[in-house]
Write a protein that holds these residues in place. Structure first.
Motif, PDB file in Angstrom:
ATOM      1  N   MET A   1      44.866  40.886  35.130  1.00 24.37           N
ATOM      2  CA  MET A   1      45.856  39.917  35.528  1.00 24.37           C
ATOM      3  C   MET A   1      47.113  40.369  36.421  1.00 24.37           C
ATOM      4  SD  MET A   1      47.965  37.478  32.904  1.00 24.37           S
ATOM      5  CE  MET A   1      49.148  36.038  33.377  1.00 24.37           C
ATOM      6  N   THR A   2      47.462  39.589  37.411  1.00 25.12           N
ATOM      7  CA  THR A   2      48.145  40.079  38.343  1.00 25.12           C
ATOM      8  C   THR A   2      49.610  39.340  38.096  1.00 25.12           C
ATOM      9  OG1 THR A   2      47.444  38.319  39.936  1.00 25.12           O
ATOM     10  CG2 THR A   2      46.382  40.567  40.087  1.00 25.12           C
ATOM     11  N   ASP A   3      50.475  40.147  38.840  1.00 25.53           N
ATOM     12  CA  ASP A   3      51.753  39.716  38.719  1.00 25.53           C
ATOM     13  C   ASP A   3      52.403  39.821  40.028  1.00 25.53           C
ATOM     14  OD1 ASP A   3      52.832  42.233  39.035  1.00 25.53           O
ATOM     15  OD2 ASP A   3      52.858  42.691  36.747  1.00 25.53           O
ATOM     16  N   ALA A   4      53.955  39.525  40.240  1.00 24.70           N
ATOM     17  CA  ALA A   4      54.653  39.549  41.378  1.00 24.70           C
ATOM     18  C   ALA A   4      54.666  40.914  42.190  1.00 24.70           C
ATOM     19  CB  ALA A   4      55.810  38.895  41.140  1.00 24.70           C
TER      20      ALA A   4
ATOM     21  N   PRO B   1      50.396  44.530  44.775  1.00 21.28           N
ATOM     22  CA  PRO B   1      50.064  44.178  46.324  1.00 21.28           C
ATOM     23  C   PRO B   1      49.030  43.272  46.559  1.00 21.28           C
ATOM     24  CG  PRO B   1      50.255  46.435  45.668  1.00 21.28           C
ATOM     25  CD  PRO B   1      50.154  45.880  44.321  1.00 21.28           C
ATOM     26  N   LEU B   2      48.919  42.527  47.493  1.00 17.99           N
ATOM     27  CA  LEU B   2      47.892  41.340  47.860  1.00 17.99           C
ATOM     28  C   LEU B   2      47.083  42.135  48.500  1.00 17.99           C
ATOM     29  CD1 LEU B   2      49.864  38.088  48.520  1.00 17.99           C
ATOM     30  CD2 LEU B   2      48.010  38.337  46.837  1.00 17.99           C
ATOM     31  N   ASP B   3      45.856  41.600  48.614  1.00 19.81           N
ATOM     32  CA  ASP B   3      44.741  42.283  49.751  1.00 19.81           C
ATOM     33  C   ASP B   3      44.252  40.796  50.211  1.00 19.81           C
ATOM     34  OD1 ASP B   3      43.119  41.408  47.702  1.00 19.81           O
ATOM     35  OD2 ASP B   3      42.862  43.477  46.988  1.00 19.81           O
ATOM     36  N   ASP B   4      42.975  40.948  51.041  1.00 24.81           N
ATOM     37  CA  ASP B   4      42.313  39.875  51.444  1.00 24.81           C
ATOM     38  C   ASP B   4      41.843  38.921  50.414  1.00 24.81           C
ATOM     39  OD1 ASP B   4      42.951  40.399  54.051  1.00 24.81           O
ATOM     40  OD2 ASP B   4      41.133  41.344  54.657  1.00 24.81           O
ATOM     41  N   ALA B   5      41.371  39.551  49.396  1.00 24.44           N
ATOM     42  CA  ALA B   5      40.925  38.881  48.211  1.00 24.44           C
ATOM     43  C   ALA B   5      41.565  38.083  47.402  1.00 24.44           C
ATOM     44  CB  ALA B   5      40.122  39.922  47.351  1.00 24.44           C
ATOM     45  N   GLY B   6      42.823  38.966  47.188  1.00 24.04           N
ATOM     46  CA  GLY B   6      43.964  37.893  46.785  1.00 24.04           C
ATOM     47  C   GLY B   6      44.528  36.927  47.590  1.00 24.04           C
ATOM     48  N   LEU B   7      44.533  36.868  48.954  1.00 25.21           N
ATOM     49  CA  LEU B   7      44.743  35.663  49.759  1.00 25.21           C
ATOM     50  C   LEU B   7      43.709  34.615  49.923  1.00 25.21           C
ATOM     51  CD1 LEU B   7      46.417  37.527  52.670  1.00 25.21           C
ATOM     52  CD2 LEU B   7      47.575  36.137  51.184  1.00 25.21           C
TER      53      LEU B   7
ATOM     54  N   GLU C   1      51.246  25.641  42.426  1.00 26.48           N
ATOM     55  CA  GLU C   1      51.744  26.622  41.575  1.00 26.48           C
ATOM     56  C   GLU C   1      51.341  27.920  42.098  1.00 26.48           C
ATOM     57  OE1 GLU C   1      53.855  25.736  37.883  1.00 26.48           O
ATOM     58  OE2 GLU C   1      52.477  24.266  37.822  1.00 26.48           O
ATOM     59  N   LEU C   2      49.809  27.939  42.269  1.00 27.38           N
ATOM     60  CA  LEU C   2      49.229  29.257  42.504  1.00 27.38           C
ATOM     61  C   LEU C   2      49.711  29.625  44.111  1.00 27.38           C
ATOM     62  CD1 LEU C   2      45.325  29.963  42.302  1.00 27.38           C
ATOM     63  CD2 LEU C   2      46.644  30.342  44.476  1.00 27.38           C
ATOM     64  N   LEU C   3      49.818  28.776  44.970  1.00 33.18           N
ATOM     65  CA  LEU C   3      50.363  28.936  46.201  1.00 33.18           C
ATOM     66  C   LEU C   3      51.863  29.689  46.138  1.00 33.18           C
ATOM     67  CD1 LEU C   3      49.361  25.985  48.411  1.00 33.18           C
ATOM     68  CD2 LEU C   3      48.385  27.989  48.479  1.00 33.18           C
ATOM     69  N   GLN C   4      52.583  29.035  45.142  1.00 35.91           N
ATOM     70  CA  GLN C   4      53.882  29.643  44.953  1.00 35.91           C
ATOM     71  C   GLN C   4      53.879  31.025  44.603  1.00 35.91           C
ATOM     72  OE1 GLN C   4      55.821  26.349  42.616  1.00 35.91           O
ATOM     73  NE2 GLN C   4      56.398  25.272  44.462  1.00 35.91           N
ATOM     74  N   ARG C   5      53.000  31.064  43.437  1.00 31.96           N
ATOM     75  CA  ARG C   5      52.814  32.748  42.778  1.00 31.96           C
ATOM     76  C   ARG C   5      52.417  33.582  43.794  1.00 31.96           C
ATOM     77  NH1 ARG C   5      50.443  29.490  38.564  1.00 31.96           N
ATOM     78  NH2 ARG C   5      48.500  30.343  39.037  1.00 31.96           N
ATOM     79  N   THR C   6      51.611  32.934  44.769  1.00 28.12           N
ATOM     80  CA  THR C   6      50.906  33.977  45.884  1.00 28.12           C
ATOM     81  C   THR C   6      51.971  34.345  46.897  1.00 28.12           C
ATOM     82  OG1 THR C   6      48.680  33.074  45.467  1.00 28.12           O
ATOM     83  CG2 THR C   6      48.960  34.370  47.618  1.00 28.12           C
ATOM     84  N   ALA C   7      52.691  33.586  47.219  1.00 24.99           N
ATOM     85  CA  ALA C   7      53.866  33.832  48.160  1.00 24.99           C
ATOM     86  C   ALA C   7      54.753  34.751  47.662  1.00 24.99           C
ATOM     87  CB  ALA C   7      54.532  32.333  48.494  1.00 24.99           C
ATOM     88  N   ALA C   8      55.166  34.560  46.449  1.00 24.78           N
ATOM     89  CA  ALA C   8      56.098  35.483  45.858  1.00 24.78           C
ATOM     90  C   ALA C   8      55.538  37.071  45.969  1.00 24.78           C
ATOM     91  CB  ALA C   8      56.194  35.244  44.327  1.00 24.78           C
ATOM     92  N   ARG C   9      54.316  37.323  46.222  1.00 24.69           N
ATOM     93  CA  ARG C   9      53.896  38.602  45.978  1.00 24.69           C
ATOM     94  C   ARG C   9      53.637  38.977  47.536  1.00 24.69           C
ATOM     95  NH1 ARG C   9      48.225  38.053  43.219  1.00 24.69           N
ATOM     96  NH2 ARG C   9      48.216  40.044  43.669  1.00 24.69           N
ATOM     97  N   ILE C  10      53.974  38.287  48.564  1.00 29.49           N
ATOM     98  CA  ILE C  10      53.817  38.607  49.874  1.00 29.49           C
ATOM     99  C   ILE C  10      54.978  39.701  50.231  1.00 29.49           C
ATOM    100  CG2 ILE C  10      54.384  37.836  52.354  1.00 29.49           C
ATOM    101  CD1 ILE C  10      51.885  36.646  51.379  1.00 29.49           C
ATOM    102  N   HIS C  11      54.394  40.606  50.747  1.00 30.16           N
ATOM    103  CA  HIS C  11      55.351  42.066  50.995  1.00 30.16           C
ATOM    104  C   HIS C  11      56.339  41.691  52.082  1.00 30.16           C
ATOM    105  CE1 HIS C  11      56.546  46.140  51.009  1.00 30.16           C
ATOM    106  NE2 HIS C  11      56.494  46.115  52.314  1.00 30.16           N
ATOM    107  N   VAL C  12      57.644  42.163  51.702  1.00 27.85           N
ATOM    108  CA  VAL C  12      58.674  42.153  52.551  1.00 27.85           C
ATOM    109  C   VAL C  12      59.195  43.495  52.612  1.00 27.85           C
ATOM    110  CG1 VAL C  12      61.061  41.027  53.547  1.00 27.85           C
ATOM    111  CG2 VAL C  12      59.096  39.685  52.040  1.00 27.85           C
TER     112      VAL C  12
END
Length: 333
Positions: free
Chosen positions: A1-4, A7-13, A220-231
């Motif tokens: 299970m992933t959290d914020a 790190p995101l990769d292509d599979a996560g996107l 909500e999945l989009l929102q959770r994914t966006a929260a994991r975008i690296h800044v």
């Protein structure tokens, strides 16, 4: 299970990209052109913020809001703002039930996933302030009892810049609650011709709804994914530096230009850049934010937060002009 923190990769996107493609395709089936409006609406939805739309009448703002709600199977309510609109007309009230001899709560139209506040500047300051709790706390208080708003929750407010009679200025606290402010412009001649073609075909009939392309769970999945975008730390410092210059412009813009800025952006602007740039990076299919994302968002995030003096208006200076100068004065990482 992933959290914020994962790190995101292509599979996560990939799941997010699929959802975005489906929403965009369904939205385009109803809306002609207005690509910038579509992008801003999606950014607000994904970032969990609200958006203020400014334009003359007749540019399909209501259709855009209803179409967005349809594409994600969200509930939609349109509230026509007028000077006699009361706060309880938006949030809800308590009514006496003669059969039970007690008061019961009737929730107002703000209790929906997508709420359109049409011509928000026609409502009084008292009514406008009633939306602050909804927009910030995601709840309403009726009879001393808090009622949570549905998730996701998006407020789309509109205002007409050319008609001033019977309107009220939006207070700074209200403006600051909007993540973005988008200026909706006229369609091109080709787009307007396509509108006429679709009217003849029945595709733009008000009773014709687009098919749902996603669900609220997908949003909500989009929102959770966006929260994991690296800044990166460099971009965070870039954002903070930009906000700082809006509040202290003279050393960077010079006295002649700095005198046009009455108030700079609050820390909500920095938060807005952080959230919106993540959403924009996701829309572009990236797992990290680039400086160009922040730059692309400069007008929609700052134009309603960098407040100008009367002198600026008299001299024809626009907030967008000063925002561009501020970005030119801050080194890009």
């Amino acid at each position: 299970m992933t959290d914020a923190t994962t790190p995101l990769d292509d599979a996560g996107l990939a799941p997010a990209r699929d959802i975005i493609d489906r929403i965009s395709t369904a939205y385009a089936a109803k809306m002609v052109g207005q690509d910038r409006l579509r992008t801003s609406l999606l950014i607000a939805l994904i970032a969990g913020g609200h958006i203020l739309l400014e334009s003359v009448p007749g540019l399909a703002k209501t259709t855009a809001a209803a179409t967005l709600a349809d594409t994600v199977q969200g509930s939609f309510r349109r509230i026509q703002c007028t000077p006699d609109l009361m706060p309880s007309d938006i949030t809800g009230t308590q009514v006496y039930d003669a059969t039970t001899g007690a008061f019961r709560t009737v929730l107002g139209p703000v209790h929906a996933n997508v709420v359109l506040l049409d011509e928000i500047n026609r409502s009084s300051a008292k009514t406008q302030s009633a939306m602050l709790e909804s927009m910030q706390e995601r709840q309403t208080t009726i009879g001393g009892e808090a009622h949570r708003l549905p998730r996701p929750f998006l407020v789309i407010a509109t205002q007409n810049p050319i008609e001033q009679e019977g309107t009220y200025e939006l207070p700074e606290a209200q403006l600051d609650r909007f993540l973005l402010k988008e200026i909706v412009t006229y369609p091109s001649p080709q787009e307007e011709a396509e509108v006429l073609t679709r009217i003849d075909s029945g595709a733009l009939d008000p009773d014709h709804h687009v098919e749902a392309a996603a669900s609220l769970a997908d949003v909500e999945l989009l929102q959770r994914t966006a929260a994991r975008i690296h800044v990166s730390e460099a971009i965070r410092n870039y954002i903070v530096g930009l906000a700082y210059v809006t509040r202290n412009p003279e050393p960077y813009l010079g006295g002649d230009r700095a005198r046009y800025i009455k108030y700079g952006a609050s820390p909500r602007a920095s938060i807005g850049f952080l959230q919106a740039s993540r959403a924009l990076a996701l829309l572009k299919g990236r797992a990290h934010v680039l400086p160009e994302d922040v730059r692309d968002l400069r007008h929609v995030v700052l134009r309603h937060r960098v407040l100008l003096t009367f002198e600026a208006e008299a001299d024809g200076v626009r907030s967008e002009d000063l925002i561009d100068e501020i970005f030119g004065a801050v080194a890009t990482p």
